[in-house]
Every structure is written in structure tokens, then in C-alpha cells.
Design an enzyme around this catalytic site. Structure first.
Site, PDB file in Angstrom:
ATOM      1  N   THR A  99       0.856  -1.176   0.000  1.00  0.00           N
ATOM      2  CA  THR A  99       0.000   0.000   0.000  1.00  0.00           C
ATOM      3  C   THR A  99       0.893   1.226   0.000  1.00  0.00           C
ATOM      4  O   THR A  99       1.981   1.195   0.601  1.00  0.00           O
ATOM      5  CB  THR A  99      -0.909   0.042   1.241  1.00  0.00           C
ATOM      6  OG1 THR A  99      -1.417   1.368   1.430  1.00  0.00           O
ATOM      7  CG2 THR A  99      -0.154  -0.336   2.504  1.00  0.00           C
ATOM      8  N   CYS A 130      -1.901   5.121  -5.217  1.00  0.00           N
ATOM      9  CA  CYS A 130      -2.689   4.287  -4.320  1.00  0.00           C
ATOM     10  C   CYS A 130      -2.834   2.966  -5.053  1.00  0.00           C
ATOM     11  O   CYS A 130      -3.137   2.955  -6.261  1.00  0.00           O
ATOM     12  CB  CYS A 130      -4.050   4.907  -4.021  1.00  0.00           C
ATOM     13  SG  CYS A 130      -5.106   3.842  -3.015  1.00  0.00           S
TER      14      CYS A 130
END
Length: 233
Positions: free
Chosen positions: A83, A197
Site C-alpha cells: 500500500t 494508491c
């Protein structure tokens, strides 16, 4: 082949992409039935998201540091935080273990520099777009100029990530909204845009955009495969 320790589940939608990319990358390099050696710890993202929203980054760092230690104990040779946003606590994770951490911004920055990009747009959660932990690393270590969307666009990008993409919802209206944000970044001089992202590529990764798009999930996984197969570690 070294074992890749993956801190996943943030969200699991993008962790699926990591798992596929790591295995496909090893197969492409080695052929046949080869696949990646992966040790994956998938967290409950609701817990992490609540800590993010409350600004409890130290506690989030402790949570992921514990995961990192478990992966090292299980035999991982190096780590990935699957992430972008949680690289805000990358230092806490790296400090908790003796094995190296492959930083997602480094994998991205190296490719941008290799491609000759000097000014780049950044999409991601509002934490990634607005705070210094990610942008400063790109600016200071790779000499990149980083452009982020305006406030209204940042809010829209952030909302779509948490309310749709992390839940596996892909909407055409949101895809068009992202492409419009990308076009505005291009108008501000961005030569390319980082999909900062790990869920964003699920929405626009295959789209024709105003400028080239850099999928951080794919770049991170590609760098991890190189680390895993490198003869010198």
C-alpha cells in the site's frame, strides 16, 4: 530465490494484484511452473483505516511493525508494504526487523528517472497527496517535481478510493472523474502521473490518459521480483 514478505490487506483488493504480479513476474523470468516464494500477512483493513482517520499513526506503525516481525520470523528475506499510504510508517516497520524493506516510492522514483520524467502528478489518498512522507522522498531522493490536484479534486480522488475501490466497486463515472483530474494535472505541467494508491490501477490502469500513468503496484512488484531473483541479494 528469496522469500518475499508482504504486509497486505490494505486493501485486499489491491493485494490480489500484488500476488498476481509477483507470481507472473517470477514465471516470466524463470519460465515453466516457477512462481514466487511469498509469505503474506493480510490485516483487517477496518482496523487500519480507523487509525488512519483518527490520525493515530504511531499505533498504526506498531500494528504493522508487529506484522513485519512475524513475517521475518516466518522466513521472509525482505518486506513489501502493499500500500502507498502506509509507507507513512515505513520507518517504524523497517526499524522493527533486520531484513530490508523495499519502499514503493523508490521503485516508482527509479522508473520515472530512468524514463526521463522530471515533473510528475501524484494521485492517492489525501494522506499521500497532502503529507510529506511520500512527496518529499520523490523530491529529495530523485529530484522530481511533484504536482498534486487541487483541494476539490483531492477530496474526490480520496473518497472514490475508500468508498468504491477498496470495496471492489468500479464505476464509469469515477473513471471519467479520475481522467479529468489527470488531464488537469497535465495542464499544470505534469509529464506523467503516479497512481499513488494501489487500488487506482483497478480503475484507470488500462485507460488512455492525457499523460503516461505509472502504476505503483506493478512497479513495486516488478522491483520485488528483481530483488527476489538477484544473485547478490
Amino acid at each position: 530465490m528469496r522469500c518475499i514478505g508482504v504486509l497486505g490487506g490494505m486493501s485486499w483488493e489491491s493485494t490480489v494484484s500484488y500476488y498476481q504480479s509477483l507470481n507472473r513476474g517470477v514465471r516470466a523470468r524463470l519460465g515453466g511452473l516457477h512462481s514466487a516464494r511469498i509469505l503474506l500477512h493480510s490485516v483487517d483493513f477496518a482496523v487500519i483505516e480507523q487509525l488512519q482517520a483518527q490520525g493515530q499513526w504511531q499505533e498504526a506503525g506498531r500494528e504493522l511493525a508487529a506484522v513485519a516481525r512475524s513475517l521475518e520470523a516466518g522466513g521472509a528475506d525482505f518486506l513489501l508494504i502493499a500500500t502507498n499510504t502506509m509507507h507513512k510508517v515505513a520507518h517504524d516497520v523497517a526499524a522493527a526487523v533486520s531484513i530490508p524493506l523495499l519502499h514503493i516510492a523508490d521503485a516508482t522514483g527509479e522508473r520515472l528517472v530512468a524514463d526521463g520524467v522530471r515533473r510528475v502528478g501524484l494521485l492517492g489518498t489525501r494522506f499521500t497527496m497532502e503529507q510529506a512522507f511520500y512527496r518529499a522522498r520523490l523530491e529529495e531522493q530523485f529530484g522530481l517535481g511533484v504536482v498534486v490536484p487541487g483541494e476539490a479534486d483531492r477530496e474526490r480522488v480520496h473518497r472514490i478510493i475508500y468508498d468504491e475501490l477498496c470495496l471492489g466497486e468500479i464505476k464509469e463515472a469515477s473513471r471519467q472523474a479520475y481522467l479529468e483530474v489527470i488531464a488537469r494535472l497535465a495542464e499544470e505541467g505534469a509529464e506523467a502521473v503516479i497512481l499513488g494508491c494501489t487500488e487506482i490501477a483497478l480503475l484507470v490502469g488500462e485507460c488512455a490518459a492525457a499523460v503516461p500513468l505509472y502504476d505503483t503496484t506493478a512497479l513495486h512488484a516488478e522491483a520485488a521480483v528483481s530483488w527476489a531473483l538477484s544473485p547478490d541479494g
